[in-house]
Design an enzyme around this catalytic site. Sequence first.
Site, PDB file in Angstrom:
ATOM      1  N   ARG A  25       8.704 -17.259  53.843  1.00  0.00           N
ATOM      2  CA  ARG A  25       8.520 -16.214  53.371  1.00  0.00           C
ATOM      3  C   ARG A  25       9.514 -16.712  52.237  1.00  0.00           C
ATOM      4  NH1 ARG A  25      11.111 -13.204  58.274  1.00  0.00           N
ATOM      5  NH2 ARG A  25      10.807 -15.171  58.443  1.00  0.00           N
ATOM      6  N   TYR A 147       8.986 -15.783  76.078  1.00  0.00           N
ATOM      7  CA  TYR A 147       8.448 -14.130  75.316  1.00  0.00           C
ATOM      8  C   TYR A 147       8.030 -13.663  76.388  1.00  0.00           C
ATOM      9  CZ  TYR A 147      10.960 -16.611  70.911  1.00  0.00           C
ATOM     10  OH  TYR A 147      11.160 -16.728  69.560  1.00  0.00           O
TER      11      TYR A 147
HETATM   12  O1  CP3 Z   1       4.452 -23.564  58.349  1.00  0.00           O
HETATM   13  C1  CP3 Z   1       4.709 -23.547  59.166  1.00  0.00           C
HETATM   14  O2  CP3 Z   1       5.563 -24.125  59.716  1.00  0.00           O
HETATM   15  C2  CP3 Z   1       3.775 -23.447  60.277  1.00  0.00           C
HETATM   16  C3  CP3 Z   1       3.420 -21.678  60.909  1.00  0.00           C
HETATM   17  C4  CP3 Z   1       4.261 -20.985  61.272  1.00  0.00           C
HETATM   18  C5  CP3 Z   1       4.829 -20.227  61.758  1.00  0.00           C
HETATM   19  N1  CP3 Z   1       5.496 -19.913  63.186  1.00  0.00           N
HETATM   20  C6  CP3 Z   1       4.708 -19.094  60.997  1.00  0.00           C
HETATM   21  C7  CP3 Z   1       5.893 -17.809  61.234  1.00  0.00           C
HETATM   22  C8  CP3 Z   1       4.430 -22.202  63.255  1.00  0.00           C
HETATM   23  C9  CP3 Z   1       4.658 -23.191  62.980  1.00  0.00           C
HETATM   24  C10 CP3 Z   1       5.467 -21.758  63.887  1.00  0.00           C
HETATM   25  C11 CP3 Z   1       6.240 -21.809  64.877  1.00  0.00           C
HETATM   26  C12 CP3 Z   1       7.037 -20.577  66.018  1.00  0.00           C
HETATM   27  N2  CP3 Z   1       7.119 -18.717  65.931  1.00  0.00           N
HETATM   28  C13 CP3 Z   1       7.673 -21.249  66.697  1.00  0.00           C
HETATM   29  C14 CP3 Z   1       8.633 -22.525  67.039  1.00  0.00           C
HETATM   30  C15 CP3 Z   1       8.956 -23.306  65.908  1.00  0.00           C
HETATM   31  C16 CP3 Z   1      10.855 -22.949  65.655  1.00  0.00           C
HETATM   32  O3  CP3 Z   1      10.359 -21.928  64.401  1.00  0.00           O
HETATM   33  O4  CP3 Z   1      11.461 -22.737  66.839  1.00  0.00           O
HETATM   34  C17 CP3 Z   1       8.795 -19.623  67.296  1.00  0.00           C
HETATM   35  C18 CP3 Z   1       9.675 -19.438  68.387  1.00  0.00           C
HETATM   36  C19 CP3 Z   1       8.034 -18.533  67.195  1.00  0.00           C
HETATM   37  C20 CP3 Z   1       8.238 -16.950  67.236  1.00  0.00           C
HETATM   38  C21 CP3 Z   1       8.607 -16.063  65.824  1.00  0.00           C
HETATM   39  N3  CP3 Z   1       7.296 -16.108  65.372  1.00  0.00           N
HETATM   40  C22 CP3 Z   1       9.747 -15.816  65.832  1.00  0.00           C
HETATM   41  C23 CP3 Z   1      10.523 -15.868  66.386  1.00  0.00           C
HETATM   42  C24 CP3 Z   1       9.337 -14.742  64.221  1.00  0.00           C
HETATM   43  C25 CP3 Z   1      10.128 -14.064  63.677  1.00  0.00           C
HETATM   44  C26 CP3 Z   1      11.278 -14.968  63.496  1.00  0.00           C
HETATM   45  C27 CP3 Z   1      11.155 -14.773  61.949  1.00  0.00           C
HETATM   46  O5  CP3 Z   1      12.190 -15.790  61.587  1.00  0.00           O
HETATM   47  O6  CP3 Z   1      11.231 -13.718  61.504  1.00  0.00           O
HETATM   48  C28 CP3 Z   1       8.106 -15.581  64.115  1.00  0.00           C
HETATM   49  C29 CP3 Z   1       7.026 -14.967  62.908  1.00  0.00           C
HETATM   50  C30 CP3 Z   1       6.560 -16.302  61.788  1.00  0.00           C
HETATM   51  N4  CP3 Z   1       6.314 -17.397  62.237  1.00  0.00           N
HETATM   52  C31 CP3 Z   1       7.174 -16.661  60.365  1.00  0.00           C
HETATM   53  C32 CP3 Z   1       6.137 -17.128  59.956  1.00  0.00           C
HETATM   54  C33 CP3 Z   1       5.726 -17.882  58.445  1.00  0.00           C
HETATM   55  C34 CP3 Z   1       7.668 -15.073  59.987  1.00  0.00           C
HETATM   56  C35 CP3 Z   1       6.682 -14.003  59.959  1.00  0.00           C
HETATM   57  C36 CP3 Z   1       6.461 -13.563  58.497  1.00  0.00           C
HETATM   58  O7  CP3 Z   1       5.960 -14.093  57.353  1.00  0.00           O
HETATM   59  O8  CP3 Z   1       7.554 -12.581  58.539  1.00  0.00           O
END
Ligand code: CP3
Length: 340
Positions: A25, A147
Amino acid sequence: MIFIDACKREETPYTPIWLMRQAGRYLSEYQAVRKKAGSFLDLCFDSKLATEVTLQPVDILDVDAAIIFSDILVVPLEMGLPLEFISGEGPQFKRTIRTSKDALELKKDAYKHLTYVYDTLSMTRSKLPQDKALIGFCGSPWTLATYMIEGAGSKTYTYSKKMLYSNPELLKSVLQKLTEELKGYLSLQIKAGADAVMVFDSWAGALEREAYLEFSWKYMKEIAAYIKKNFPHTPVMLFPKGIAGYLDRIDGEFDVFGVDWSTPIESAQYHLGSKYVLQGNLEPARLYDMQAMEEGVDRILSVMGKKAGHIFNLGHGMLPDLPREHARALVQMVREKSRR
Ligand code: CP3
């Protein structure tokens, strides 16, 4: 590929760098594509659009590696747990795993249905410059299980910990099912074009040491050993977040240890630096301020030096409101300061 060379502890002209959550984002280009897709999950399902956002940070920041755009939670989704991302609240599962009946209903061979991820990988690999690496990833069994058991993100991990202490065999059966899926999942990611794979254990720090080793690290190691046996030339990176106190107990067969920002880098270097290449660990919030960022970079490079054995990264993911210009400056700064 300089990133892959560094994973193998070979000499490189500078310390390679990429950023966890580098697609996201904080980039207006990402927000535009996400809007076009409709929702975050629809973006993950659409390989063409997911490829586009995977490539964005390579073009914009000039990082040395791309990480495939997807999410760790697509695995439980394909195991039969409907998933929704609620804006402002994060991920939510409508069904949870609390009983052995719930666990028995989980679908097998879910990894075979993650074709949209494999399609994104092969499409991205064909468009990515030859000298840039492509990283595939998954969540750790423990982090995914939290989760699936809680149904959403959690601060207390109430149901997961209740299960761990009162019905450890049930938790282990869920962890083992996930482990089998993740072995197949990472294998197919490599076959589709991933040059390296990473396992994110974001909620490692929720567990006391012995519980961590038994209920999480054990399965991380099992996945890593399986990949190393079947794909010996593909680097495996493990990232357990929040276990600075247990570094002396880290072992296993893998290439790169991801150091989170709460772990002093000299401590990681002392315990693990001779055995594993270290990746990390700038505190992401330092990117709010250029001077704080430069101080953090200097500290890390002063410990890790210019020798082989280090990949620069953040110590956790990019935050949605970090200035992109600082992220760009970080990549250039690390490249200049580490040039041999
Ligand atoms: O660029 C990158 O690193 C690749 C994409 C990536 C995403 N999620 C995209 C994403 C990767 C590697 C992840 C891993 C992920 N997802 C983890 C492990 C890494 C970490 O950050 O600890 C975890 C715990 C998740 C689970 C998850 N996905 C959560 C808790 C959330 C919501 C939190 C938030 O930031 O809003 C997501 C959503 C998410 N995954 C987004 C992205 C770009 C945001 C979604 C959006 O566009 O609104």
